[in-house]
Design a protein around this motif. Structure first.
Motif: not given
Length: 140
Positions: A100-111
């Motif tokens: 699930k690469p699209d779901y697991n893209r980089a997120r910041c500490e605020h989601g």
């Protein structure tokens, strides 16, 4: 073992929270935490008596947290949806996250998927660090 969601929360007297699900390595328990609810990933075994590996802060709405965990596949998704702060590091990595690469893209500490849309929090550390790296490389 895939994530097992409980039909009803199981009270955890030690952590004073409610276990919503478990997988091969962790129990997922929510607890009241100041003005938030914190969902924590507690390792199975003796370490789970003293520490948690990952945590996510949610608004004080137990039903919202229960829905986020019910919709979450911990085998393929790094983190649940709906949280607004990740107080732990490093970020959890799902065992089969490449599915699930699209779901697991980089997120910041605020989601937020900050590479796509930035962050709603002014002066977000993750956004600043990304911009600093881009400027250093000359790609910003």
């Amino acid at each position: 073992m895939p994530m097992q969601h409980h039909a009803s929360p199981i009270h955890d007297a030690h952590w004073e929270g409610e276990e919503l699900a478990r997988d091969d390595t962790h129990r997922f328990v929510w607890l009241w935490y100041g003005s938030n609810i914190r969902l924590i990933a507690i390792p199975d075994g003796p370490d789970g008596e003293w520490l948690f590996d990952h945590g996510w802060c949610f608004p004080r709405d137990p039903e919202l947290v229960a829905r986020a965990v019910a919709d979450w596949d911990s085998d393929t998704q790094d983190e649940p949806m709906g949280w607004h702060k990740r107080p732990t590091w490093p970020t959890r990595k799902a065992p089969r996250r490449d599915e699930k690469p699209d779901y697991n893209r980089a997120r910041c500490e605020h989601g937020h998927y900050f590479l796509d849309s930035g962050c709603r929090v002014l002066n977000c550390r993750d956004v600043r660090e990304h911009e600093d790296r881009a400027h250093a490389k000359g790609t910003a």
